[in-house]
Design a protein around this motif. Structure first.
Motif, mmCIF file in Angstrom:
data_model
loop_
_atom_site.group_PDB
_atom_site.id
_atom_site.type_symbol
_atom_site.label_atom_id
_atom_site.label_comp_id
_atom_site.label_asym_id
_atom_site.label_seq_id
_atom_site.Cartn_x
_atom_site.Cartn_y
_atom_site.Cartn_z
ATOM 1 N N VAL A 179 3.515 28.058 -12.646
ATOM 2 C CA VAL A 179 3.070 26.935 -13.483
ATOM 3 C C VAL A 179 4.274 26.173 -14.039
ATOM 4 O O VAL A 179 4.310 24.936 -14.027
ATOM 5 C CB VAL A 179 2.172 27.440 -14.633
ATOM 6 N N ALA A 180 5.295 26.920 -14.516
ATOM 7 C CA ALA A 180 6.498 26.285 -15.060
ATOM 8 C C ALA A 180 7.221 25.492 -13.981
ATOM 9 O O ALA A 180 7.630 24.340 -14.199
ATOM 10 C CB ALA A 180 7.421 27.343 -15.651
ATOM 11 N N LEU A 181 7.369 26.097 -12.808
ATOM 12 C CA LEU A 181 8.083 25.418 -11.716
ATOM 13 C C LEU A 181 7.325 24.175 -11.270
ATOM 14 O O LEU A 181 7.928 23.129 -10.988
ATOM 15 C CB LEU A 181 8.273 26.380 -10.542
ATOM 16 N N LEU A 182 6.007 24.269 -11.231
ATOM 17 C CA LEU A 182 5.191 23.126 -10.817
ATOM 18 C C LEU A 182 5.355 21.956 -11.786
ATOM 19 O O LEU A 182 5.457 20.795 -11.368
ATOM 20 C CB LEU A 182 3.718 23.537 -10.744
ATOM 21 N N GLY A 183 5.399 22.267 -13.088
ATOM 22 C CA GLY A 183 5.585 21.221 -14.092
ATOM 23 C C GLY A 183 6.903 20.487 -13.913
ATOM 24 O O GLY A 183 6.992 19.267 -14.093
ATOM 25 N N ILE A 184 7.943 21.234 -13.531
ATOM 26 C CA ILE A 184 9.261 20.625 -13.308
ATOM 27 C C ILE A 184 9.258 19.803 -12.023
ATOM 28 O O ILE A 184 9.800 18.691 -11.968
ATOM 29 C CB ILE A 184 10.355 21.709 -13.251
ATOM 30 N N GLY B 1 10.889 34.162 -4.726
ATOM 31 C CA GLY B 1 9.640 34.578 -4.077
ATOM 32 C C GLY B 1 8.447 33.725 -4.430
ATOM 33 O O GLY B 1 7.319 33.994 -3.978
ATOM 34 N N LEU B 2 8.659 32.656 -5.225
ATOM 35 C CA LEU B 2 7.544 31.793 -5.618
ATOM 36 C C LEU B 2 7.026 30.940 -4.463
ATOM 37 O O LEU B 2 5.939 30.386 -4.526
ATOM 38 C CB LEU B 2 7.957 30.874 -6.779
ATOM 39 N N CYS B 3 7.835 30.855 -3.402
ATOM 40 C CA CYS B 3 7.437 30.048 -2.242
ATOM 41 C C CYS B 3 6.254 30.667 -1.495
ATOM 42 O O CYS B 3 5.682 30.026 -0.615
ATOM 43 C CB CYS B 3 8.610 29.865 -1.291
ATOM 44 N N THR B 4 5.920 31.898 -1.834
ATOM 45 C CA THR B 4 4.771 32.532 -1.195
ATOM 46 C C THR B 4 3.460 32.116 -1.862
ATOM 47 O O THR B 4 2.386 32.399 -1.348
ATOM 48 C CB THR B 4 4.901 34.067 -1.250
ATOM 49 N N GLN B 5 3.569 31.455 -3.020
ATOM 50 C CA GLN B 5 2.368 31.047 -3.757
ATOM 51 C C GLN B 5 1.948 29.643 -3.338
ATOM 52 O O GLN B 5 2.755 28.705 -3.348
ATOM 53 C CB GLN B 5 2.624 31.105 -5.255
ATOM 54 N N THR B 6 0.681 29.519 -2.996
ATOM 55 C CA THR B 6 0.146 28.242 -2.510
ATOM 56 C C THR B 6 0.356 27.124 -3.530
ATOM 57 O O THR B 6 0.652 25.988 -3.163
ATOM 58 C CB THR B 6 -1.356 28.390 -2.200
ATOM 59 N N LEU B 7 0.218 27.454 -4.823
ATOM 60 C CA LEU B 7 0.385 26.461 -5.887
ATOM 61 C C LEU B 7 1.771 25.817 -5.820
ATOM 62 O O LEU B 7 1.908 24.590 -5.925
ATOM 63 C CB LEU B 7 0.185 27.127 -7.255
ATOM 64 N N VAL B 8 2.789 26.627 -5.611
ATOM 65 C CA VAL B 8 4.172 26.126 -5.549
ATOM 66 C C VAL B 8 4.392 25.329 -4.266
ATOM 67 O O VAL B 8 5.022 24.261 -4.287
ATOM 68 C CB VAL B 8 5.179 27.286 -5.655
ATOM 69 N N VAL B 9 3.883 25.837 -3.152
ATOM 70 C CA VAL B 9 4.035 25.126 -1.874
ATOM 71 C C VAL B 9 3.398 23.739 -1.965
ATOM 72 O O VAL B 9 3.976 22.747 -1.501
ATOM 73 C CB VAL B 9 3.433 25.939 -0.705
ATOM 74 N N ASN B 10 2.230 23.658 -2.575
ATOM 75 C CA ASN B 10 1.574 22.353 -2.749
ATOM 76 C C ASN B 10 2.429 21.418 -3.595
ATOM 77 O O ASN B 10 2.509 20.215 -3.322
ATOM 78 C CB ASN B 10 0.195 22.528 -3.401
ATOM 79 N N GLY B 11 3.055 21.977 -4.646
ATOM 80 C CA GLY B 11 3.945 21.176 -5.487
ATOM 81 C C GLY B 11 5.144 20.659 -4.704
ATOM 82 O O GLY B 11 5.556 19.497 -4.869
#
Length: 696
Positions: A352-357, A381-391
């Motif tokens: 969530v924090a990375l997506l906001g940035i 390892g956050l690149c494995t999360q779909t939320l981050v990839v979409n961001g």
């Protein structure tokens, strides 16, 4: 001098081990409860049912940082069986509850099924554990089995069931629970009533929640907080504050939850901050974090930062809120500083924090920051999360880097609809509508998810780019078959698509089918009329929009001024421009100024056009000067045109289009020697490729 005799293993009795286990519950002992129990067994003491009860309490996750393993718990279970202590239902229920709190759902179910005798407490433990571990449907089936076997539910049973009924949309089941509560008299229990209020609010049935709250005779702080929370979740700020004022008037104790719920309802943070200080909640980190988020959300970053600096603990949530607000403002330099601070504090930056940035990386000037954040996502390892990839997909789309967008998408093991939508939308925004269509066809061929309103709206925008009327009509048919025409943004995209594909009749038909058009929908129709050369209809549409009580925005006036410019409606354009500035307080953008300058210039009102340019709050760009130069070409005003061209040359001497305009200006004045001179300059500067697009 007295000498304390050391306690040997033999001198220890049960009370000694009971004390050790109790100290573990209160956090006064760091030893593992299972280790203490093993020492007890080695001392040849025989634990009783009281020992087991304390042991199980001490082994819960909230009491012990050393989570018990399933093998350790089976050791306790084996001892219970051998010693016969498992005949006590409450002891076996405690073990069952502990298995569930540790997440061993299947083991707990086996233990429950093996129980020769069960009571309501055992059923409650299993139902609650299933719900807590994400097995909501199974929890509901257990509840039905409990009733079928003749067990009467307690208040605890219903309180455990109602939360997931609200979260999972089990509206009819929740109403059934309410019926059981009313029939059994449990509806009068305050905990049940609070759970019912929360359930109805989550199902957006506020009338039922209000009725239950009004009927309550003895309202506790929890009851008032539940009702405030109900209004907060529905975005009803005034209603939430009214309940709070009544609560304050009744002199009910205000808790941290009260403040957090009010802040969630977007009630003004300043008076709540004063109340926090007055009531002594300044050391409550959850309250301070909520205040920091509220200040950040409303743009008061100085206050948010001062409050964060005064907090007793560093908060990842509060700091994320501040960083996200700076990112939203586009202040990426400050974002980088805070990101470094978060890393120095060893904070684990979550998705969530990375997506906001990432949302702050809006243009190519942020590409270095964006790529660094991408590197961090890979490393952490956050690149494995779909939320981050979409961001990341959205970010690279803003950089027009479609190749990286497609690469990221291909790395996803499972692509949910939101990921497909991100790629399709990103390709369209980057001007690669044909690639977006290819991705869409891949989605269909691979048996991917069904397209939703967002998919269709993005594809319609792609049709507008490529003038694909036939494909646009097919998408329109899909919206009708799947009842997506109720989504106003889909209708807005349809109107825009039909207008840009040259079919204003169908655009008008879609517009008339919308029951209550929003500003964006009106804007599309106004722009559609303007593009189709129907300037008078565009103005009539604008006036009708005003009559409907809708407030025009910047885009509305771009459409209106564009219509006035193309139709030569000078007076109407002047009136609309004045209304935009004086009546609606909208500061003109460079696009608005360019349209007005073009309108005045084409009407040969050069003095007014130049006055407008000199009075601009913004520095005129090549589009503003270019609008005046184009007017000079049309009206063969060579002298002024040369002056304007010099201004444009000073802004961007490498703009090949400027030479084309100059060539056209001299050609309009039949100054052929100058035309030849400009074209030679173009060849000398390597702009001869522009010669094919010049107009005479």
């Amino acid at each position: 001098m007295s000498i304390t005799k050391p306690i040997t293993l033999l001198s220890r009795d049960l009370s000694f081990f009971h004390s050790l286990l109790k100290s573990r519950i209160h956090g006064e002992n760091s030893s593992s409860p299972i280790t203490i129990f093993r020492d007890l067994l080695r001392s040849s003491l025989i634990p009783n049912h009281f020992t087991i009860s304390i042991l199980l309490q001490a082994s819960t996750p909230s009491s012990s940082p050393h989570h018990a393993s399933v093998d350790s718990l089976k050791l306790v279970q084996t001892h219970l069986t051998k010693s016969g202590l498992d005949r006590f239902v409450y002891v076996k229920t405690s073990l069952l509850d502990l298995y569930l709190k540790m997440g061993f759902v299947n083991t707990a179910r086996v233990l429950f099924d093996e129980m020769p005798e069960r009571d309501t407490v055992a059923w409650n433990a299993l139902i609650s554990g299933y719900s807590r571990n994400g097995y909501e449907r199974d929890a509901w089936q257990l509840f039905i089995s409990m009733l079928q076997q003749g067990f009467l539910p307690s208040a605890t049973t219903l309180v455990n069931l109602l939360p997931f009924c609200g979260q999972c949309g089990f509206v009819s089941q929740g109403r059934s629970v309410h019926g059981i509560a009313a029939k059994s008299g449990l509806e009068m229990d305050s905990q049940v009533k609070n759970a019912l209020i929360s359930f109805y609010s989550k199902c957006t049935e506020l009338d039922s929640a209000e009725l239950l709250f009004t009927e309550m005779k003895d309202k506790s702080t929890v009851s008032w907080n539940t009702m405030i929370g109900a209004y907060s979740q529905s975005g009803l700020q005034e209603e939430a504050f009214t309940v709070f004022k009544n609560m304050f008037g009744e002199r009910v104790e205000i808790s941290s939850v009260t403040i957090i719920n009010l802040l969630s309802a977007h009630v003004s943070q300043e008076p709540l901050h004063c109340l926090v200080v007055k009531t002594g909640m300044v050391n409550d980190n959850s309250v301070i974090t909520s205040l920091i988020c509220a200040y950040s959300r409303n743009g008061y970053l100085d206050s948010a930062e001062r409050l964060y600096a005064s907090a007793t603990e560093d908060s990842i949530v509060g700091l994320t809120s501040i960083v996200s607000s700076y990112a939203e403002k586009g202040d990426m330099d400050t974002v980088v500083l805070y990101f470094s601070k978060m890393r120095q504090l060893c904070m684990r930056i979550d998705a969530v924090a990375l997506l906001g940035i990432l949302h702050g990386c809006t243009n190519s000037s942020h590409i270095d920051v964006g790529m660094s954040l991408h590197g961090y996502a890979i490393k952490s390892g956050l690149c494995t999360q779909t939320l981050v990839v979409n961001g990341l997909i959205t970010m690279y789309s803003k950089f027009d880097d479609v190749e990286t967008v497609l690469f990221l998408f291909e790395q996803l093991h499972e692509a949910p609809l939101i990921s497909w939508n991100s790629v399709i939308s990103g390709c369209v925004q980057s001007g690669r509508a044909s690639t977006a269509f290819e991705v869409f066809h891949q989605m269909k061929l691979s048996g991917g998810p069904m397209p939703d309103a967002i998919t269709i709206a993005s594809l319609l925008a792609g049709c507008s780019q490529l003038c694909c009327l036939n494909f646009g009509k097919k998408l329109h048919g899909y919206t009708l078959r799947n009842s997506l025409e109720n989504e106003k943004f889909v209708c807005t995209a349809l109107i825009d698509m039909y207008a840009k594909c040259g079919n204003v009749v169908l655009a008008e038909s879609v517009f008339k089918s919308v029951k209550a058009p929003c500003t964006a929908t009106w804007n599309s129709m106004i722009s559609g009329y303007s593009l189709s050369g129907l300037q008078s209809r565009a103005l009539s549409c604008y006036l009708e929009m005003r009559e409907q009580g809708l407030k025009p925005d910047r885009i509305t006036f771009l459409g209106v001024l564009s219509a006035c410019t193309h139709g030569g409606l000078v007076e109407e354009g002047k009136i609309c421009f004045r209304e935009m500035v004086n009546e609606f307080g909208i500061s003109p953008s460079l696009q608005h100024y360019a349209l007005m300058v073009g309108l005045l210039g084409r009407a040969c009102l050069y003095t007014e056009a130049l006055s407008l340019i000199w009075e601009m709050d913004l520095k005129p760009d090549s589009a503003v000067w270019g609008a005046l130069l184009s007017a000079c070409i049309v009206n063969r005003e060579v002298e002024l045109g040369e002056y304007v061209a010099k201004k444009m040359f000073m802004l961007d001497y490498r703009n090949g289009g400027l030479y084309v305009l100059m060539s056209n200006l001299y050609a309009a004045g039949e100054m052929w020697d100058d035309v030849v001179r400009v074209r030679k300059m173009m060849k000398d500067h390597g702009y001869d490729g522009y010669l094919g697009v010049s107009q005479t």
